[in-house]
Design a protein around this motif. Sequence first.
Motif, short mmCIF file in Angstrom:
data_model
loop_
_atom_site.label_atom_id
_atom_site.label_comp_id
_atom_site.label_asym_id
_atom_site.label_seq_id
_atom_site.Cartn_x
_atom_site.Cartn_y
_atom_site.Cartn_z
N LEU A 89 -8.79 -24.44 -0.08
CA LEU A 89 -8.07 -26.06 0.45
C LEU A 89 -7.63 -25.10 1.75
CD1 LEU A 89 -4.41 -24.35 -2.31
CD2 LEU A 89 -6.02 -26.74 -1.86
N LEU A 90 -8.15 -24.55 2.43
CA LEU A 90 -8.08 -24.79 3.93
C LEU A 90 -9.18 -25.40 4.78
CD1 LEU A 90 -7.20 -23.13 6.03
CD2 LEU A 90 -8.32 -21.21 6.17
N ILE A 91 -9.98 -25.71 3.66
CA ILE A 91 -11.16 -26.94 3.89
C ILE A 91 -11.20 -28.17 4.29
CG2 ILE A 91 -13.54 -27.59 3.85
CD1 ILE A 91 -14.32 -24.54 2.78
N ALA A 92 -9.77 -28.30 3.11
CA ALA A 92 -9.82 -29.39 2.92
C ALA A 92 -8.08 -30.05 3.98
CB ALA A 92 -8.78 -29.72 1.59
N VAL A 93 -7.42 -28.75 4.20
CA VAL A 93 -6.56 -28.57 5.01
C VAL A 93 -7.05 -29.48 6.23
CG1 VAL A 93 -4.59 -28.13 6.75
CG2 VAL A 93 -4.98 -27.68 4.14
N VAL A 94 -7.91 -28.95 7.42
CA VAL A 94 -8.60 -29.34 8.33
C VAL A 94 -9.53 -30.28 8.62
CG1 VAL A 94 -10.27 -28.28 9.60
CG2 VAL A 94 -8.76 -26.87 8.71
N ALA A 95 -10.67 -30.34 7.08
CA ALA A 95 -11.22 -31.78 6.80
C ALA A 95 -10.50 -33.45 6.73
CB ALA A 95 -12.52 -30.86 6.11
N LEU A 96 -9.10 -32.75 5.61
CA LEU A 96 -9.43 -34.53 5.15
C LEU A 96 -8.80 -35.60 6.61
CD1 LEU A 96 -7.12 -33.68 1.90
CD2 LEU A 96 -9.33 -35.29 2.33
N PRO A 97 -7.76 -35.02 7.57
CA PRO A 97 -7.11 -35.95 8.45
C PRO A 97 -8.25 -36.20 9.28
CG PRO A 97 -6.65 -33.30 8.98
CD PRO A 97 -7.74 -33.56 7.46
N LEU A 98 -9.67 -35.66 9.24
CA LEU A 98 -10.63 -35.71 10.09
C LEU A 98 -11.82 -37.05 9.61
CD1 LEU A 98 -12.14 -35.01 12.50
CD2 LEU A 98 -13.73 -33.46 11.17
N ILE A 99 -11.59 -36.67 8.11
CA ILE A 99 -12.34 -38.23 7.75
C ILE A 99 -11.40 -39.04 7.09
CG2 ILE A 99 -13.41 -38.54 5.28
CD1 ILE A 99 -13.93 -35.60 4.64
N GLY A 100 -10.50 -39.10 7.42
CA GLY A 100 -9.59 -39.78 7.27
C GLY A 100 -9.55 -41.80 7.91
N SER A 101 -9.54 -40.15 9.64
CA SER A 101 -9.14 -39.88 10.71
C SER A 101 -10.46 -41.36 11.15
CB SER A 101 -9.27 -39.73 12.37
OG SER A 101 -9.95 -40.62 13.50
N ALA A 102 -12.08 -41.39 11.00
CA ALA A 102 -13.23 -41.98 10.74
C ALA A 102 -12.45 -43.15 9.64
CB ALA A 102 -14.50 -40.87 10.37
N THR A 103 -12.84 -43.53 8.06
CA THR A 103 -12.21 -43.69 7.44
C THR A 103 -11.56 -45.09 8.07
OG1 THR A 103 -11.08 -42.03 5.94
CG2 THR A 103 -13.60 -42.45 5.66
N ALA A 104 -10.57 -44.98 8.85
CA ALA A 104 -9.46 -45.34 9.14
C ALA A 104 -9.93 -46.98 9.71
CB ALA A 104 -8.45 -44.80 9.85
N LEU A 105 -11.48 -46.81 10.62
CA LEU A 105 -11.59 -47.53 11.34
C LEU A 105 -12.49 -49.41 10.26
CD1 LEU A 105 -13.09 -45.49 13.79
CD2 LEU A 105 -10.67 -46.82 14.02
N LEU A 106 -12.69 -48.30 9.14
CA LEU A 106 -13.24 -48.84 7.90
C LEU A 106 -12.70 -50.24 7.26
CD1 LEU A 106 -15.73 -46.12 6.14
CD2 LEU A 106 -16.65 -47.22 8.55
N PRO A 107 -13.55 -51.37 6.90
CA PRO A 107 -12.37 -52.66 6.07
C PRO A 107 -11.68 -51.33 5.15
CG PRO A 107 -14.49 -53.08 7.08
CD PRO A 107 -14.61 -51.36 7.15
N ALA A 108 -10.40 -51.98 4.81
CA ALA A 108 -10.27 -51.71 3.39
C ALA A 108 -11.11 -52.36 2.15
CB ALA A 108 -8.29 -51.99 3.33
N PRO A 109 -11.06 -51.45 0.85
CA PRO A 109 -11.47 -51.89 0.05
C PRO A 109 -10.63 -53.36 -0.59
CG PRO A 109 -10.98 -49.14 0.01
CD PRO A 109 -10.61 -50.31 1.06
N PRO A 110 -10.99 -53.95 -1.35
CA PRO A 110 -10.42 -55.38 -1.57
C PRO A 110 -8.88 -55.18 -3.28
CG PRO A 110 -12.93 -55.30 -2.25
CD PRO A 110 -12.99 -53.79 -2.56
#
Length: 517
Positions: A7-28
């Motif tokens: 859970l602690l790893i998820a709390v720290v890693a999820l927003p970082l991963i989310g920041s990177a994936t926000a720059l990608l095109p959304a799935p159809p």
Amino acid sequence: MTTAQLLLIAVVALPLIGSATALLPAPPGLRGSSPEQAVLRHGVTVTGAVLAAAIALLAVFDHDAPARMQGTTDIAWIPALGIRLHLGVDGISLPLIALTALLGFLCAVYAYVVRPANATAYTALVLLLEAGTLATFAVLDLVLFFLAFEMVLIPMYFLIARWGGEGRGPAAWKFVLYTVTGSVVMLLGLLLIGVQGGTFDMVALAEAQGAGLTHTTQLLAVLAIGLGLAVKTPMWPLHSWLPDAHTAAPTTGSVLLAGVLLKMGTYGLVRIALPIAPDGMRTFAPYLAAFAVTGIIYGSLACLALVRQGAGGDLKRLIAYSSVGHMGFVLLGISTLTATGVNGALFANVAHGLVTGLLFFLAGAVKERLGTTDLDTLTRTAGAALYGRTPRLGGLLAFAAIASLGLPGLAGFWGELLAMLGAFHPADGLSRPAYLTYLAVAGLGTLLTAAYLLIMVRRVCMGPAGPYEEPLADLRRHEYAAFTPLVVLTLVAGLWPAVLLNLTDPAVQHLLPGVAR
């Protein structure tokens, strides 16, 4: 791995991963009505997942042993330098992680409805900001702490410079220059501790209680680290970047800056300076207290000047200067070197995040309806008069104001009370007459705080009974969603302070063994 580790790893890693994936095109299947809606929905989803993970972490946390580091992950990262990916959470950091996750989610919900321009970059930056803040509260390595501490600078700069209001360019540069300069000095202090102490591990250094560090080393380290953290807190007279940044920042930027980023400085003092360099802190504690109470009075007088009729004051600038005073109480509590004072500082940190976050949300709501937060414009004939025009918004603004002034039964009361009680009985070796003087000055500050906040409520919320030329919308559904959790938690913390103190007190006792109650 244990559930707490995951859970602690998820709390720290999820927003970082989310920041990177926000720059990608959304799935159809997830594009929605527009790319902007898709990426803003992505922000709500990621921050919602982070909040869910933080709540689950609260649930699995062993509340019978809040002084023990839990959910720890310790992996070699740069073995040649002794730098490790070391994460963990205790009763001191857990409330701040939960607060950050909550405010991040509420800001994402707010942005989903408001629809800021260039939503892709906006969402990526907000998620990166959240990742850096959460990492700051979770890491247990001095070098990682510095990297996480610095991670938030660039996204906050762009949030102010790109999505801010009038004067956003100079305000953003001032924010960066102040904080980068302070961080460079802080890095020297962190490296000094790591080299002289033989490790960058914050847990090992805290358990050593300064062993292996000479008095001179501790003095230099506390001076360097303290200056860097004081800029971010912000402590008078290193605060001048804050009013400009808050006035220019967008609503969500102000909420995150006041509710989360300001806590990083005082958290660093408690987590690093107090246990690792106790002799240095004892030497500088009276000076820290003097700066703290000066900030309390200065912030209150600045607010009284801004709230006067004809002064051209701004509601957001008023809230920003009030933060200088409130964070002064946090610094005063830390400077007492007592469990009572430090617990008060930690409580005041969380209370300030809740109440000031709510105040900035409300200031944004006022600006959205009336097009300004200038107090003179708001209080001209048929101006704001929120009680008559938008009674729910006006009532909520008054509620936030009285919570900020420290009314008993609300969150703002307990932190300031405990900080002043700590000043009444400071740690052994500190001058009690000096701290009694600081206590008296802080008490005067509470009176001045009540004065300017009540004047603000009178000017913005009261006014002629109408009729008005243009009706104003009262609270909307997304505003209820963003504001209600902060109101509820402000009441819970005020009426049931043991919820927070039962977490922080054992951890403070462990961090500062032998301190006075």
